[in-house]
Design a protein around this motif. Sequence first.
Motif, PDB file in Angstrom:
ATOM      1  N   GLU A 168      37.193  44.176  35.748  1.00  0.00           N
ATOM      2  CA  GLU A 168      37.858  42.900  36.069  1.00  0.00           C
ATOM      3  C   GLU A 168      36.827  41.814  36.363  1.00  0.00           C
ATOM      4  N   ALA A 169      35.758  42.194  37.096  1.00  0.00           N
ATOM      5  CA  ALA A 169      34.705  41.224  37.417  1.00  0.00           C
ATOM      6  C   ALA A 169      34.002  40.753  36.144  1.00  0.00           C
ATOM      7  N   LEU A 170      33.746  41.682  35.236  1.00  0.00           N
ATOM      8  CA  LEU A 170      33.086  41.332  33.970  1.00  0.00           C
ATOM      9  C   LEU A 170      33.978  40.431  33.123  1.00  0.00           C
ATOM     10  N   GLU A 171      35.269  40.725  33.131  1.00  0.00           N
ATOM     11  CA  GLU A 171      36.218  39.883  32.383  1.00  0.00           C
ATOM     12  C   GLU A 171      36.260  38.472  32.975  1.00  0.00           C
ATOM     13  N   GLY A 172      35.972  38.366  34.276  1.00  0.00           N
ATOM     14  CA  GLY A 172      35.959  37.063  34.941  1.00  0.00           C
ATOM     15  C   GLY A 172      34.639  36.327  34.794  1.00  0.00           C
ATOM     16  N   GLY A 173      33.662  36.968  34.135  1.00  0.00           N
ATOM     17  CA  GLY A 173      32.414  36.265  33.843  1.00  0.00           C
ATOM     18  C   GLY A 173      31.180  36.725  34.613  1.00  0.00           C
ATOM     19  N   ALA A 174      31.293  37.806  35.399  1.00  0.00           N
ATOM     20  CA  ALA A 174      30.100  38.322  36.092  1.00  0.00           C
ATOM     21  C   ALA A 174      29.035  38.676  35.053  1.00  0.00           C
ATOM     22  N   THR A 175      27.791  38.286  35.311  1.00  0.00           N
ATOM     23  CA  THR A 175      26.714  38.544  34.339  1.00  0.00           C
ATOM     24  C   THR A 175      25.809  39.699  34.765  1.00  0.00           C
ATOM     25  N   ILE A 176      25.878  40.061  36.054  1.00  0.00           N
ATOM     26  CA  ILE A 176      25.052  41.157  36.579  1.00  0.00           C
ATOM     27  C   ILE A 176      25.917  41.979  37.528  1.00  0.00           C
ATOM     28  N   VAL A 177      25.783  43.313  37.441  1.00  0.00           N
ATOM     29  CA  VAL A 177      26.537  44.218  38.316  1.00  0.00           C
ATOM     30  C   VAL A 177      25.554  45.201  38.942  1.00  0.00           C
ATOM     31  N   GLN A 178      25.568  45.272  40.270  1.00  0.00           N
ATOM     32  CA  GLN A 178      24.696  46.225  40.958  1.00  0.00           C
ATOM     33  C   GLN A 178      25.523  47.323  41.608  1.00  0.00           C
ATOM     34  N   LEU A 179      25.105  48.570  41.385  1.00  0.00           N
ATOM     35  CA  LEU A 179      25.690  49.690  42.106  1.00  0.00           C
ATOM     36  C   LEU A 179      24.848  49.931  43.353  1.00  0.00           C
ATOM     37  N   ARG A 180      25.479  49.696  44.501  1.00  0.00           N
ATOM     38  CA  ARG A 180      24.803  49.888  45.786  1.00  0.00           C
ATOM     39  C   ARG A 180      25.574  50.966  46.537  1.00  0.00           C
ATOM     40  N   ASP A 181      25.100  52.193  46.406  1.00  0.00           N
ATOM     41  CA  ASP A 181      25.766  53.343  47.015  1.00  0.00           C
ATOM     42  C   ASP A 181      24.833  53.926  48.065  1.00  0.00           C
ATOM     43  N   ILE A 208      40.536  39.916  41.290  1.00  0.00           N
ATOM     44  CA  ILE A 208      39.080  39.941  41.102  1.00  0.00           C
ATOM     45  C   ILE A 208      38.666  39.076  39.915  1.00  0.00           C
ATOM     46  N   LYS A 209      39.385  39.215  38.824  1.00  0.00           N
ATOM     47  CA  LYS A 209      39.033  38.446  37.618  1.00  0.00           C
ATOM     48  C   LYS A 209      39.101  36.942  37.896  1.00  0.00           C
ATOM     49  N   LYS A 210      40.174  36.527  38.530  1.00  0.00           N
ATOM     50  CA  LYS A 210      40.365  35.093  38.813  1.00  0.00           C
ATOM     51  C   LYS A 210      39.284  34.584  39.768  1.00  0.00           C
ATOM     52  N   LYS A 211      38.942  35.385  40.783  1.00  0.00           N
ATOM     53  CA  LYS A 211      37.915  34.985  41.742  1.00  0.00           C
ATOM     54  C   LYS A 211      36.564  34.847  41.037  1.00  0.00           C
ATOM     55  N   CYS A 212      36.263  35.774  40.122  1.00  0.00           N
ATOM     56  CA  CYS A 212      35.003  35.694  39.368  1.00  0.00           C
ATOM     57  C   CYS A 212      34.986  34.470  38.452  1.00  0.00           C
ATOM     58  N   GLU A 213      36.133  34.152  37.871  1.00  0.00           N
ATOM     59  CA  GLU A 213      36.233  32.944  37.029  1.00  0.00           C
ATOM     60  C   GLU A 213      35.943  31.694  37.857  1.00  0.00           C
ATOM     61  N   GLU A 214      36.409  31.709  39.108  1.00  0.00           N
ATOM     62  CA  GLU A 214      36.172  30.589  40.019  1.00  0.00           C
ATOM     63  C   GLU A 214      34.660  30.383  40.210  1.00  0.00           C
TER      64      GLU A 214
END
Length: 208
Positions: free
Chosen positions: A28-41, A194-200
């Motif tokens: 959903e974040a990627l669909e909203g335009g996120a360009t980088i995703v970090q896995l922080r576990d 999530i998608k809408k927030k990322c688009e924002e």
Amino acid sequence: MSINLNGLYVISDDILTPKETILIQVKEALEGGATIVQLRDKTSSDEEIEKLVLDLQELCRKYKALFVLNDRVELAIKLQCDGLHVGRSDHHRVEEIRKEYKGILGISCYGNLQLAKEMQDKGADYVAFGSFFPSLTKPNAAVVNKEVIKNAKKELNIPVCVIGGITSKNANILINEGANMLAVISDIWKSKNIKKKCEEYTNILKGK
């Protein structure tokens, strides 16, 4: 793949992005335009997240986004992750990491521009500063003066990421100082859409 170290940088959270739903949330974040995703576990063993790392990397590649693994240097090298981000506990071995790890390397420098210069010299591809606002994820993190962004943009040749308490309401303050990437956790994952927030955020970053 060509790497774009600009834009919305979403970071996972052990509570807000549980393993059962993280792939759906990241999509959903990627669909909203996120360009980088970090896995922080911070809780699982390397073995427990190996498949998730590969699945997230594949998902990010589909969207031409950068996947970054937080802190787990050996796992990032083993799985040839596209990105790796390290903090204070690995500063002393950045040169050694850079020799073995071939992907994009990001380093947390908190509020320390001198440290950022050293990390740039040792092979960092980007540096991160923060926390700029009180953070729900790291409530004890020191709040950093935003002047460091402007100074970093003058003195560094690599992109600058900002983190800590960022929301769609205060993001512009940091963009106006010259930040290349906005790293966001709570404001994204706590959103009902999530998608809408990322688009924002994507629109804010584009100056719309």
